[in-house]
Design an enzyme around this catalytic site. Structure first.
Site, short mmCIF file in Angstrom:
data_model
loop_
_atom_site.label_atom_id
_atom_site.label_comp_id
_atom_site.label_asym_id
_atom_site.label_seq_id
_atom_site.Cartn_x
_atom_site.Cartn_y
_atom_site.Cartn_z
N HIS A 62 -5.02 -20.54 13.23
CA HIS A 62 -6.39 -20.98 12.95
C HIS A 62 -7.18 -19.95 12.13
O HIS A 62 -7.80 -20.28 11.11
CB HIS A 62 -7.16 -21.28 14.24
CG HIS A 62 -8.62 -21.49 13.97
ND1 HIS A 62 -9.12 -22.67 13.41
CD2 HIS A 62 -9.67 -20.64 14.05
CE1 HIS A 62 -10.41 -22.54 13.21
NE2 HIS A 62 -10.77 -21.32 13.58
N CYS A 93 -6.25 -26.83 15.52
CA CYS A 93 -7.44 -27.66 15.80
C CYS A 93 -7.09 -29.14 15.90
O CYS A 93 -7.80 -29.90 16.57
CB CYS A 93 -8.50 -27.42 14.73
SG CYS A 93 -9.16 -25.75 14.84
N ASP A 99 -7.75 -7.26 1.47
CA ASP A 99 -6.74 -7.34 2.53
C ASP A 99 -7.39 -6.84 3.81
O ASP A 99 -8.22 -5.91 3.75
CB ASP A 99 -5.51 -6.47 2.20
CG ASP A 99 -5.75 -5.01 2.58
OD1 ASP A 99 -6.28 -4.26 1.75
OD2 ASP A 99 -5.44 -4.63 3.75
N GLN A 107 -11.46 7.00 -5.50
CA GLN A 107 -12.05 7.54 -4.29
C GLN A 107 -13.49 8.00 -4.63
O GLN A 107 -14.11 7.45 -5.55
CB GLN A 107 -11.20 8.70 -3.75
CG GLN A 107 -9.81 8.28 -3.27
CD GLN A 107 -9.84 7.49 -1.97
OE1 GLN A 107 -10.83 7.48 -1.23
NE2 GLN A 107 -8.75 6.79 -1.69
N ASP A 164 -2.62 8.27 -2.87
CA ASP A 164 -3.95 8.89 -3.01
C ASP A 164 -4.28 9.64 -1.73
O ASP A 164 -3.59 9.52 -0.73
CB ASP A 164 -4.99 7.81 -3.25
CG ASP A 164 -5.06 6.83 -2.07
OD1 ASP A 164 -4.03 6.66 -1.37
OD2 ASP A 164 -6.13 6.26 -1.83
N CYS A 193 -12.34 -28.08 11.34
CA CYS A 193 -11.10 -27.46 10.83
C CYS A 193 -9.95 -28.44 11.03
O CYS A 193 -9.85 -29.07 12.08
CB CYS A 193 -10.83 -26.16 11.60
SG CYS A 193 -9.30 -25.34 11.10
N GLY A 224 -11.04 4.57 0.15
CA GLY A 224 -11.98 5.43 0.88
C GLY A 224 -13.19 4.70 1.43
O GLY A 224 -14.19 5.30 1.79
N ASP A 268 0.87 -1.16 0.00
CA ASP A 268 0.00 0.00 0.00
C ASP A 268 0.91 1.22 0.00
O ASP A 268 2.00 1.17 0.58
CB ASP A 268 -0.89 -0.01 1.25
CG ASP A 268 -2.04 0.99 1.12
OD1 ASP A 268 -2.93 0.97 1.98
OD2 ASP A 268 -2.02 1.79 0.15
N SER A 269 0.48 2.31 -0.63
CA SER A 269 1.41 3.43 -0.91
C SER A 269 1.70 4.29 0.31
O SER A 269 2.67 5.05 0.30
CB SER A 269 0.79 4.34 -1.96
OG SER A 269 -0.46 4.79 -1.45
N GLY A 270 0.88 4.22 1.34
CA GLY A 270 1.17 5.03 2.52
C GLY A 270 0.13 6.09 2.79
O GLY A 270 0.01 6.57 3.91
N GLY A 271 -0.66 6.45 1.78
CA GLY A 271 -1.66 7.51 1.97
C GLY A 271 -2.57 7.22 3.15
O GLY A 271 -2.79 8.04 4.03
N PHE A 272 -3.05 5.99 3.20
CA PHE A 272 -4.00 5.64 4.26
C PHE A 272 -3.32 5.64 5.62
O PHE A 272 -3.86 6.13 6.61
CB PHE A 272 -4.59 4.25 3.99
CG PHE A 272 -5.60 3.82 5.02
CD1 PHE A 272 -5.25 2.90 5.99
CD2 PHE A 272 -6.87 4.35 5.03
CE1 PHE A 272 -6.16 2.51 6.96
CE2 PHE A 272 -7.80 3.95 5.99
CZ PHE A 272 -7.44 3.03 6.94
N CYS A 332 -6.67 -27.48 10.77
CA CYS A 332 -5.42 -26.72 10.91
C CYS A 332 -4.60 -27.29 12.05
O CYS A 332 -5.10 -28.08 12.87
CB CYS A 332 -5.73 -25.24 11.15
SG CYS A 332 -6.09 -24.81 12.86
O1 LIG Z 1 -8.39 4.79 0.30
C1 LIG Z 1 -7.41 4.05 0.59
N1 LIG Z 1 -6.23 4.26 -0.04
C2 LIG Z 1 -5.15 3.52 0.26
N2 LIG Z 1 -5.19 2.51 1.20
C3 LIG Z 1 -6.35 2.28 1.89
C4 LIG Z 1 -6.36 1.30 2.90
C5 LIG Z 1 -7.54 1.10 3.61
N3 LIG Z 1 -7.85 0.30 4.67
C6 LIG Z 1 -9.14 0.59 4.96
N4 LIG Z 1 -9.84 0.06 5.98
C7 LIG Z 1 -9.19 -0.76 6.96
C8 LIG Z 1 -10.24 -1.00 7.99
N5 LIG Z 1 -9.73 -1.92 8.98
C9 LIG Z 1 -10.85 -2.79 9.39
C10 LIG Z 1 -10.43 -3.73 10.49
C11 LIG Z 1 -9.82 -2.98 11.65
C12 LIG Z 1 -8.71 -2.06 11.21
C13 LIG Z 1 -9.14 -1.15 10.10
N6 LIG Z 1 -9.69 1.48 4.15
C14 LIG Z 1 -8.70 1.85 3.30
C15 LIG Z 1 -8.69 2.81 2.29
C16 LIG Z 1 -7.50 3.03 1.60
ZN LIG Z 2 -8.37 -24.58 13.00
#
Ligand SMILES: O=c1nc[nH]c2cc3[nH]c(NCCN4CCCCC4)nc3cc12
Ligand SMILES: [Zn+2]
Length: 370
Positions: free
Chosen positions: A333, A307, A264, A187, A143, A302, A214, A89-93, A304
């Site tokens: 698990h 388990c 992811d 976005q 982004d 399961c 987003g 991931d590029s780092g923006g988030f 694994c």
């Molecule tokens: O708009 C995004 N641009 C670059 N990377 C991103 C990564 C992101 N990760 C999430 N949400 C992660 C939500 N996650 C859910 C489980 C608990 C921890 C946070 N939205 C995103 C949007 C973006």
């Molecule tokens: Zn398991």
């Protein structure tokens, strides 16, 4: 990077992404390895469970140990001893969600490291330079991940910046490209018409794949579902579609139904460390006292390592003692459960019974004993 669709079942589809480091079967779940490690797991264990690709974070690796060091030491695959595909991931988030004192300017984003408060300035070009140095197989553009809630006007203005940055990422990438792939990010907040506009602008720049950004940023589920339903299937059909940060398996079912290929999320690994485990009987919290003398495996369905060799009583004991082994066995698990879920989902799509698969799993995923 090649993308080949193998089977369609409605908008859901099975495909393969061919990279120089291996094939990825989609729909695919990518475990999150933020600092170059899927927490508590060795790369061999990740591979043995069945994962084909992991995600790492440019923001974290740039701050620590630094992309130049990783490059000097032979690149990220050698550094972390994972020789399959890696998406960064590029780092923006992460800048938006972790760093402090962020200042977004047309040139780039200024922020202070969450580790030592040092001041940094990342431009779209720098974000690509870092990912090229790391040597990840799939890179993301820089982004602006628009926070939720955001006024429509703000989202509109931000789209212009994100599109401009996407173009600059692509231009820099074209000048320095090697056999890495670059994905664009769409976005537009929860506003369909802005999402549509963003998609047209990003697709025109032409990327190897497209992500919906987003989302999963605190917006109501029904808004996220509505955006996915209206936009996902309109994204270029012949390229991978990646829903960033998702997720919860109920959300995965909805997104796959509308044509998303890649996911992811930290849920399976983070929840494992907190004692929340996904089983074929629903989600359970291992610390519940009812498991104190429970001699049965975590999940009878399961096979694994956890388990096959341990009881709920022992897993609860390890958790109550905050033993490191608790994190490891729970993570094994949960990751195994996610990997099998995606495998069964791909089988269902291959046999044209995705709707049956979804109907079968919804009641299980709704059961929550945590
Ligand atoms: O708009 C995004 N641009 C670059 N990377 C991103 C990564 C992101 N990760 C999430 N949400 C992660 C939500 N996650 C859910 C489980 C608990 C921890 C946070 N939205 C995103 C949007 C973006
Ligand atoms: Zn398991």
């Amino acid at each position: 990077m090649q993308f080949k669709i193998l089977k369609k079942d409605g908008f859901a589809r099975n495909a393969i992404i061919e990279t120089k480091r291996g094939i990825i079967n989609t729909p695919v779940f990518m475990p999150v390895g933020t600092n170059g490690t899927v927490k508590a797991m060795t790369p061999e264990e990740i591979r043995e469970i069945g994962y084909e690709i992991i995600l790492s974070n440019t923001y974290h690796l740039y701050l620590r140990p630094g992309h130049e060091i990783i490059k000097k030491l032979g690149g990220i695959h050698k550094f972390i001893n994972w020789h399959g595909p890696i998406l960064t991931d590029s780092g923006g988030f992460q800048i938006y969600s972790l760093a402090s004192l962020r200042k977004i300017t047309p040139q780039g984003v200024e922020f202070r490291s969450h580790i030592d408060g040092s001041l940094h300035f990342i431009t779209p070009e720098k974000a690509i330079e870092i990912q090229l140095a790391l040597g990840s197989d799939i890179m993301m553009v820089l982004d602006e991940c628009v926070p939720y809630p955001a006024e429509k006007e703000y989202v509109k203005k931000s789209l212009k910046l994100t599109e401009d940055w996407a173009k600059r990422c692509k231009d820099y990438f074209e000048k320095h490209r090697n056999d890495q792939a670059l994905f664009g990010i769409i976005q537009g907040g929860i506003y369909e018409e802005l999402r549509q506009k963003a998609m047209e602008g990003i697709v025109k720049i032409d990327f190897d794949g497209y992500a919906l950004g987003g989302l999963s940023v605190g917006e109501p589920k029904e808004d996220m579902y509505r955006v996915i339903k209206n936009i996902a299937h309109l994204m270029p059909e012949e390229k991978p579609r990646y829903l960033m940060g998702v997720g919860d398996l109920m959300d995965v079912l909805h997104a796959v139904e509308h044509g998303i290929d890649m996911f992811d999320c930290v849920i399976p690994t983070r929840n494992a460390r907190n004692g929340t485990l996904f089983t074929s009987q629903g989600r359970i919290s291992i610390k519940r006292s009812e498991f104190k003398e429970d001699n049965s495996p975590l999940d009878p369905d399961c096979d694994c390592y956890t388990c096959r060799n341990y009881t709920k009583a022992f897993l609860r004991h390890l958790y109550m003692c905050r033993e490191i082994l608790s994190m490891r066995l729970n993570t094994i698990h949960n990751l195994y459960f996610y990997c099998r879920f995606f495998e069964k989902m791909r089988e269902a799509i291959a046999e044209g019974r995705f709707q049956d698969f979804k109907k079968q799993w919804i009641p299980v995923l709704e059961k929550n004993f945590s």
